[in-house]
Structure formats: C-alpha cells, structure tokens
Design an enzyme around this catalytic site. Structure first.
Site, mmCIF file in Angstrom:
data_model
loop_
_atom_site.group_PDB
_atom_site.id
_atom_site.type_symbol
_atom_site.label_atom_id
_atom_site.label_comp_id
_atom_site.label_asym_id
_atom_site.label_seq_id
_atom_site.Cartn_x
_atom_site.Cartn_y
_atom_site.Cartn_z
ATOM 1 C CD GLU A 63 -2.999 -1.044 2.252
ATOM 2 O OE1 GLU A 63 -3.581 0.019 2.528
ATOM 3 O OE2 GLU A 63 -3.192 -2.097 2.906
ATOM 4 C CG HIS A 76 7.486 -29.359 5.816
ATOM 5 N ND1 HIS A 76 7.970 -30.617 6.090
ATOM 6 C CD2 HIS A 76 7.901 -28.560 6.832
ATOM 7 C CE1 HIS A 76 8.619 -30.591 7.247
ATOM 8 N NE2 HIS A 76 8.596 -29.345 7.714
ATOM 9 C CE LYS A 115 -12.422 -0.538 1.558
ATOM 10 N NZ LYS A 115 -11.901 0.120 2.756
#
Ligand code: PA5
Length: 328
Positions: free
Chosen positions: A212, A228, A321
């Site tokens: 950001e 892993h 948004k």
C-alpha cells in the site's frame, strides 16, 4: 505518512490513555474472535501472535463475511473497522450480534460506530482522518486493554508502554537501516520470511505496507512450514532472479527453526540477489513485535521515496470499494 509512521510510539501512549474511558467487564470468554479487514485486522493478528502460546481460549481473526461456527454467545467478539463502513466486517458484526456474542467495537465512526452506540455496545472511538494502516496503535491497544480487563491475560498494556519507549529510543537508528534496506529492494521482489508465530503477523504487516505505501508486490512465507513446500519452488530460480529475502528472527525463534533457515539458505545459495537477516529488539513480546513492525513501516516509506510514489493514496482499494457499492 512518514510522520504517522514516526509517531507510532506517541500513538500507542495516546491510545493507552483513551482506553481508560471504556471498561469492559464480565467473565473470561470461552473463545475470542476479531473481525476486520486489511489495516484494521492486523492489530488482531499481532495480538493473536503474542497470545499464541499464552491464551487459555481459542483466538481467531476473521477476514470474511461469515463467522466460524464456534463464535457463539460465550465468545468475546471484536468488530474492528477504521472507517466503520467495511462490508465484510459489518456482515460479521451483524452475525455476532444476532448470535448474542459479547461485542466490542473499535472504529472511528461510520455505520459500525452508529450501530454500536444505538445498541449500547462498548465502543472504542479512534480519531478520524487517518489512513487505517497508520492507525495501528489506536486499533491494537483497545484489544489488549479489553483482554486484560476480562481476565484473559495480564500485563499487555504495561508491555505496550515499554514498547513505546523502545520505539522512541530506536527510531533514528531504524530510519537509517530502513533506507539501506529499501535501496536494496528497488526494482526487486521482496520476499519476507517469518521464523516464529510471534512474527507471522509482522511478515504480513511488511507485505501490506509494501503493497500500500510503496505500491509493490511482496511475497511472504513462514518457517518451518516453508521447508515442506516452498523450498521446492525455490529450485526454479528463473522466477526469483530479481528478488531479495528479508528473514525476520526473534530471540525465541526455535533453535531447530533457526537451523532450518541456515540450511535452506545454503541449499538456495545464489538463488536470491540478497538476504537481510532482521532481528527483533527488546525483551517483552510487544517490544519485539513492534520493533520489526516499525522498521517494516519505515522501509515501505523509503521504498516509496525511491520509487517516487506517494505512500498515502490507495486508489485501487478505493475504486474497488466504489465498484462494490455499485456506483461504477
Ligand atoms: O489500508 C487500507 O486502507 C485497507 O486495508 C483498509 O484497512 C481495509 O480496506 C478495511 O477498511 P477499514 O479499515 O476502514 O475497515
């Protein structure tokens, strides 16, 4: 933004003072959930990391519209939204209220603030006008204060006071270090590795702040899980040629994990352009976590400077948004 990052210790102290006005009482809950998104959720993550080995009851951060089934009337539920208008958080908050959870709200206002006031729920009002990610202290401290008040853990707020002192003492030194690190990240892919549960949220904070503030991509992974799966991906170095490793260590990183990191770096020799080993400072967990948080915040600002971008606006979040509100 640089000023806001610099003033994190003052914000922590200010937030501690403001918390004295709101008292949440009641029994020790059987579980704890924190609903929030982005810059409003990270405070919950930090507390979760701090309590990983200490919290007597399950603790979960929920970044979604729907709550897990365990969130019920015996749950202490925090709704954290800086703006108070984040739809995922509002949906989770509604569900928690309907399920009869003990609800605590942390916000600067918006719909969430209005609802909490009307319903008489404990409300921590944070100052308006800040970017949510720069309100870390205001969003984090109320969670710690309430967990102390209801008897889940003790000593968190005194740790925050100590942390504020450490940040004040070290920030000039970290500013210089941040410049050097940011320089090495210019036009490179930052890869942040955490080496303990205390530091997992710090790696996330680095990623979000680099996203950001500096407007760059960033990858994170955690040890020992890395060994892993991701260790195999590292075997294809063509995608990693222009990448820089940032490995976050703590004095309590498990010695076997530290050995795993050392062995991994040997196996991956030549894969990355550079590796920075960054260690927490301070003694108590809050000092250690916030020391590397503040360094990461500073690195993101310095990288923004190198890239000549303004750290403050997050146009893509805002426009998304807007689209979700159906206006575009
Ligand atoms: O940094 C940001 O602006 C975002 O990550 C926001 O925090 C996120 O979109 C949620 O909004 P709010 O913090 O207002 O609930």
């Amino acid at each position: 933004m640089q000023q806001l990052v610099w003033e994190l210790p003052e914000q922590l102290c200010n937030a501690l003072c403001r918390c004295r006005d709101v008292v949440v009482s009641g029994e020790v809950p059987l579980s704890i959930a924190v609903a929030g998104m982005g810059g409003s959720a990270i405070g919950g993550d930090i507390i979760g990391g701090l309590l990983a080995e200490r919290c007597p009851v399950p603790f979960r951060v929920v970044r979604d519209y729907r709550l897990p089934a365990f969130v019920q009337a015996d749950t202490l539920f925090f709704a954290v939204s800086y703006s108070g208008n984040t739809e995922e958080t509002l949906a989770a908050y509604d569900q928690a209220t309907r399920r009869g959870c003990r609800v605590v709200v942390v916000t600067s206002g918006g719909k969430l603030g209005g609802l909490a006031e009307r319903r008489g729920q404990p409300l921590f009002q944070v100052p308006a006008g800040l970017p949510p990610r720069a309100a870390l202290g205001y969003l984090l401290v109320p969670l710690a204060a309430v967990l102390e008040q209801v008897g889940v853990v003790d000593g968190l707020t005194s740790q925050i006071e100590r942390a504020a002192g450490l940040l004040r003492r070290c920030r000039i030194k970290w500013q210089r270090q941040a410049k050097r690190i940011a320089k090495s990240l210019f036009e490179r892919l930052p890869i942040v590795y955490s080496t303990s549960r205390l530091l997992d949220p710090v790696a996330d904070r680095w990623r979000c702040q680099l996203n950001e503030n500096a407007k760059v991509m960033c990858h994170t992974a955690v040890f020992p899980e890395h060994n892993h799966n991701e260790i195999v991906g590292m075997g294809s170095p063509e995608s990693l040629r222009r990448s820089v490793l940032l490995i976050l260590y703590d004095r309590f990183t498990h010695p076997r994990t530290a050995r795993r990191v050392a062995q991994t770096l040997e196996i991956a020799r030549g894969t990355f352009e550079r590796a920075h080993r960054l260690k927490t400072e301070g003694r108590v967990p809050f000092e250690r976590v916030l020391s590397l948080c503040m360094l990461g915040d500073m690195v993101s600002i310095e990288l923004a400077r190198f890239r000549r971008v303004d750290p403050l606006p997050v146009a893509r979040i805002d426009s998304l948004k807007e689209r979700m509100r159906g206006k575009r």
